[in-house]
Design a protein around this motif. Structure first.
Motif, PDB file in Angstrom:
ATOM      1  N   MET A   2     -75.609   1.506  21.364  1.00 13.69           N
ATOM      2  CA  MET A   2     -74.743   2.087  22.365  1.00 13.69           C
ATOM      3  C   MET A   2     -73.320   2.158  21.814  1.00 13.69           C
ATOM      4  O   MET A   2     -72.813   1.196  21.276  1.00 13.69           O
ATOM      5  CB  MET A   2     -74.806   1.231  23.629  1.00 13.69           C
ATOM      6  N   SER A   3     -72.693   3.291  21.965  1.00 19.68           N
ATOM      7  CA  SER A   3     -71.346   3.465  21.424  1.00 19.68           C
ATOM      8  C   SER A   3     -70.284   2.928  22.378  1.00 19.68           C
ATOM      9  O   SER A   3     -70.537   2.707  23.557  1.00 19.68           O
ATOM     10  CB  SER A   3     -71.084   4.939  21.130  1.00 19.68           C
ATOM     11  N   THR A   4     -69.110   2.737  21.846  1.00 17.91           N
ATOM     12  CA  THR A   4     -67.961   2.303  22.633  1.00 17.91           C
ATOM     13  C   THR A   4     -66.912   3.398  22.564  1.00 17.91           C
ATOM     14  O   THR A   4     -66.525   3.828  21.481  1.00 17.91           O
ATOM     15  CB  THR A   4     -67.375   0.995  22.076  1.00 17.91           C
ATOM     16  N   ASP A   5     -66.463   3.854  23.717  1.00 23.63           N
ATOM     17  CA  ASP A   5     -65.432   4.878  23.789  1.00 23.63           C
ATOM     18  C   ASP A   5     -64.118   4.262  24.232  1.00 23.63           C
ATOM     19  O   ASP A   5     -64.091   3.282  24.974  1.00 23.63           O
ATOM     20  CB  ASP A   5     -65.830   5.973  24.775  1.00 23.63           C
ATOM     21  N   THR A   6     -63.034   4.859  23.792  1.00 26.50           N
ATOM     22  CA  THR A   6     -61.685   4.408  24.129  1.00 26.50           C
ATOM     23  C   THR A   6     -61.069   5.360  25.140  1.00 26.50           C
ATOM     24  O   THR A   6     -61.155   6.567  24.987  1.00 26.50           O
ATOM     25  CB  THR A   6     -60.793   4.397  22.876  1.00 26.50           C
ATOM     26  N   SER A   7     -60.456   4.795  26.145  1.00 23.89           N
ATOM     27  CA  SER A   7     -59.684   5.571  27.111  1.00 23.89           C
ATOM     28  C   SER A   7     -58.338   4.889  27.262  1.00 23.89           C
ATOM     29  O   SER A   7     -58.186   3.722  26.930  1.00 23.89           O
ATOM     30  CB  SER A   7     -60.385   5.615  28.468  1.00 23.89           C
ATOM     31  N   GLY A   8     -57.376   5.621  27.773  1.00 25.48           N
ATOM     32  CA  GLY A   8     -56.073   5.020  27.998  1.00 25.48           C
ATOM     33  C   GLY A   8     -54.973   6.045  28.047  1.00 25.48           C
ATOM     34  O   GLY A   8     -55.226   7.249  28.115  1.00 25.48           O
ATOM     35  N   MET A   9     -53.752   5.546  27.971  1.00 27.39           N
ATOM     36  CA  MET A   9     -52.604   6.415  28.130  1.00 27.39           C
ATOM     37  C   MET A   9     -51.392   5.811  27.447  1.00 27.39           C
ATOM     38  O   MET A   9     -51.233   4.589  27.422  1.00 27.39           O
ATOM     39  CB  MET A   9     -52.317   6.590  29.616  1.00 27.39           C
ATOM     40  N   THR A  10     -50.558   6.686  26.900  1.00 25.99           N
ATOM     41  CA  THR A  10     -49.253   6.233  26.439  1.00 25.99           C
ATOM     42  C   THR A  10     -48.301   6.287  27.630  1.00 25.99           C
ATOM     43  O   THR A  10     -48.484   7.087  28.544  1.00 25.99           O
ATOM     44  CB  THR A  10     -48.713   7.116  25.291  1.00 25.99           C
ATOM     45  N   GLN A  11     -47.317   5.406  27.597  1.00 25.25           N
ATOM     46  CA  GLN A  11     -46.313   5.346  28.655  1.00 25.25           C
ATOM     47  C   GLN A  11     -44.931   5.243  28.027  1.00 25.25           C
ATOM     48  O   GLN A  11     -44.795   4.836  26.881  1.00 25.25           O
ATOM     49  CB  GLN A  11     -46.505   4.096  29.514  1.00 25.25           C
ATOM     50  N   ARG A  12     -43.929   5.569  28.831  1.00 26.05           N
ATOM     51  CA  ARG A  12     -42.552   5.365  28.402  1.00 26.05           C
ATOM     52  C   ARG A  12     -41.735   4.918  29.596  1.00 26.05           C
ATOM     53  O   ARG A  12     -42.107   5.130  30.748  1.00 26.05           O
ATOM     54  CB  ARG A  12     -41.958   6.610  27.757  1.00 26.05           C
ATOM     55  N   ARG A  13     -40.637   4.247  29.266  1.00 26.23           N
ATOM     56  CA  ARG A  13     -39.720   3.744  30.285  1.00 26.23           C
ATOM     57  C   ARG A  13     -38.358   4.363  29.997  1.00 26.23           C
ATOM     58  O   ARG A  13     -37.494   3.755  29.369  1.00 26.23           O
ATOM     59  CB  ARG A  13     -39.695   2.217  30.188  1.00 26.23           C
ATOM     60  N   PRO A  14     -38.167   5.616  30.446  1.00 30.90           N
ATOM     61  CA  PRO A  14     -37.004   6.386  30.017  1.00 30.90           C
ATOM     62  C   PRO A  14     -35.648   5.800  30.376  1.00 30.90           C
ATOM     63  O   PRO A  14     -34.722   5.886  29.583  1.00 30.90           O
ATOM     64  CB  PRO A  14     -37.187   7.745  30.676  1.00 30.90           C
ATOM     65  N   GLY A  15     -35.492   5.214  31.527  1.00 26.36           N
ATOM     66  CA  GLY A  15     -34.171   4.719  31.926  1.00 26.36           C
ATOM     67  C   GLY A  15     -33.761   3.427  31.268  1.00 26.36           C
ATOM     68  O   GLY A  15     -32.590   3.060  31.272  1.00 26.36           O
ATOM     69  N   ALA A  16     -34.683   2.703  30.680  1.00 28.89           N
ATOM     70  CA  ALA A  16     -34.397   1.362  30.159  1.00 28.89           C
ATOM     71  C   ALA A  16     -33.426   1.365  28.990  1.00 28.89           C
ATOM     72  O   ALA A  16     -32.596   0.470  28.871  1.00 28.89           O
ATOM     73  CB  ALA A  16     -35.691   0.674  29.764  1.00 28.89           C
ATOM     74  N   ARG A  17     -33.519   2.333  28.117  1.00 23.75           N
ATOM     75  CA  ARG A  17     -32.642   2.362  26.932  1.00 23.75           C
ATOM     76  C   ARG A  17     -31.188   2.563  27.338  1.00 23.75           C
ATOM     77  O   ARG A  17     -30.282   1.995  26.737  1.00 23.75           O
ATOM     78  CB  ARG A  17     -33.089   3.473  25.991  1.00 23.75           C
ATOM     79  N   ILE A  18     -30.970   3.339  28.371  1.00 21.48           N
ATOM     80  CA  ILE A  18     -29.608   3.652  28.800  1.00 21.48           C
ATOM     81  C   ILE A  18     -29.071   2.614  29.777  1.00 21.48           C
ATOM     82  O   ILE A  18     -27.964   2.122  29.633  1.00 21.48           O
ATOM     83  CB  ILE A  18     -29.571   5.052  29.461  1.00 21.48           C
ATOM     84  N   ARG A  19     -29.887   2.255  30.762  1.00 23.05           N
ATOM     85  CA  ARG A  19     -29.423   1.406  31.862  1.00 23.05           C
ATOM     86  C   ARG A  19     -29.850  -0.054  31.752  1.00 23.05           C
ATOM     87  O   ARG A  19     -29.417  -0.877  32.530  1.00 23.05           O
ATOM     88  CB  ARG A  19     -29.946   1.976  33.176  1.00 23.05           C
ATOM     89  N   GLY A  20     -30.769  -0.358  30.841  1.00 31.30           N
ATOM     90  CA  GLY A  20     -31.278  -1.722  30.718  1.00 31.30           C
ATOM     91  C   GLY A  20     -32.620  -1.861  31.412  1.00 31.30           C
ATOM     92  O   GLY A  20     -32.934  -1.122  32.348  1.00 31.30           O
ATOM     93  N   GLU A  21     -33.424  -2.797  30.939  1.00 30.73           N
ATOM     94  CA  GLU A  21     -34.783  -2.979  31.444  1.00 30.73           C
ATOM     95  C   GLU A  21     -34.843  -3.397  32.906  1.00 30.73           C
ATOM     96  O   GLU A  21     -35.833  -3.174  33.583  1.00 30.73           O
ATOM     97  CB  GLU A  21     -35.532  -4.005  30.594  1.00 30.73           C
ATOM     98  N   ASP A  22     -33.788  -4.029  33.411  1.00 32.83           N
ATOM     99  CA  ASP A  22     -33.801  -4.517  34.789  1.00 32.83           C
ATOM    100  C   ASP A  22     -33.291  -3.498  35.806  1.00 32.83           C
ATOM    101  O   ASP A  22     -33.315  -3.756  37.002  1.00 32.83           O
ATOM    102  CB  ASP A  22     -32.966  -5.803  34.896  1.00 32.83           C
ATOM    103  N   ASP A  23     -32.846  -2.351  35.342  1.00 26.25           N
ATOM    104  CA  ASP A  23     -32.344  -1.324  36.251  1.00 26.25           C
ATOM    105  C   ASP A  23     -33.487  -0.770  37.099  1.00 26.25           C
ATOM    106  O   ASP A  23     -34.616  -0.632  36.630  1.00 26.25           O
ATOM    107  CB  ASP A  23     -31.703  -0.182  35.453  1.00 26.25           C
ATOM    108  N   GLU A  24     -33.202  -0.438  38.340  1.00 25.05           N
ATOM    109  CA  GLU A  24     -34.240   0.064  39.249  1.00 25.05           C
ATOM    110  C   GLU A  24     -34.847   1.382  38.785  1.00 25.05           C
ATOM    111  O   GLU A  24     -35.957   1.731  39.181  1.00 25.05           O
ATOM    112  CB  GLU A  24     -33.685   0.213  40.661  1.00 25.05           C
ATOM    113  N   ASP A  25     -34.153   2.126  37.945  1.00 22.96           N
ATOM    114  CA  ASP A  25     -34.691   3.382  37.423  1.00 22.96           C
ATOM    115  C   ASP A  25     -35.410   3.219  36.089  1.00 22.96           C
ATOM    116  O   ASP A  25     -35.844   4.202  35.495  1.00 22.96           O
ATOM    117  CB  ASP A  25     -33.566   4.413  37.262  1.00 22.96           C
ATOM    118  N   ALA A  26     -35.534   1.990  35.617  1.00 20.39           N
ATOM    119  CA  ALA A  26     -36.194   1.720  34.336  1.00 20.39           C
ATOM    120  C   ALA A  26     -37.650   1.305  34.589  1.00 20.39           C
ATOM    121  O   ALA A  26     -38.031   0.166  34.381  1.00 20.39           O
ATOM    122  CB  ALA A  26     -35.442   0.640  33.566  1.00 20.39           C
ATOM    123  N   PHE A  27     -38.455   2.256  35.036  1.00 17.82           N
ATOM    124  CA  PHE A  27     -39.861   1.959  35.313  1.00 17.82           C
ATOM    125  C   PHE A  27     -40.743   2.766  34.373  1.00 17.82           C
ATOM    126  O   PHE A  27     -40.337   3.776  33.813  1.00 17.82           O
ATOM    127  CB  PHE A  27     -40.212   2.242  36.781  1.00 17.82           C
TER     128      PHE A  27
END
Length: 150
Positions: free
Chosen positions: A1-26
């Motif tokens: 039986m084979s194994t398949d991979t699923s998933g997704m890349t994500q990014r947190r666009p506001g974090a670089r500018i506003r910091g990881e704790d900013d409410e827009d850094a999700f």
């Protein structure tokens, strides 16, 4: 039986500018792995995620589960693929972790390196290109891959 991979890349666009704790850094969904044709090379799954690891690699990220702050897009994709009933070994890694990995580390026999299993010349090259580009835009710690297997 084979194994398949699923998933997704994500990014947190506001974090670089506003910091990881900013409410827009999700986390937001970027691109589904299905679109990037990762294939199911078991040496890649073993060296990155510890899945089908008969090679004896020390995996980079194994069984971390889904990130607590995963985006709605990741939750929706995970549910669409059957959720925990059909998925196993769910894990994640930031681009910063992936680029810091020792690509010359070998499996337990010393015959295969992480580079041979998962570098830019494999099916995973497209994933790395997407993550590299997102990392340049948002910072490598603000880009991650969430993956599960079935």
């Amino acid at each position: 039986m084979s194994t398949d991979t699923s998933g997704m890349t994500q990014r947190r666009p506001g974090a670089r500018i506003r910091g990881e704790d900013d409410e827009d850094a999700f986390w937001t969904a970027a691109i589904d792995l299905f679109l990037l044709n990762t294939g199911n090379a078991y040496n890649t799954l073993a060296c990155l995620f510890g899945v089908r690891n008969s090679f004896g690699f020390q995996p980079l990220t194994d069984d971390r589960g889904q990130p607590k702050d995963a985006s709605e897009g990741v939750h929706a994709a995970f549910t669409a693929y059957g959720g925990p009933k059909y998925a196993h070994s769910t894990t994640w890694s930031t681009w910063a972790e992936l680029i810091a990995a020792d690509r010359d580390e070998t499996d337990s026999s010393g015959a295969q390196s992480r580079r041979a299993g998962a570098d830019e010349t494999t099916h995973w090259g497209q994933v790395w290109e997407v993550m590299r580009t997102l990392g340049e835009l948002h910072g490598p710690e603000n880009v991650r891959l969430v993956a599960w297997f079935h």
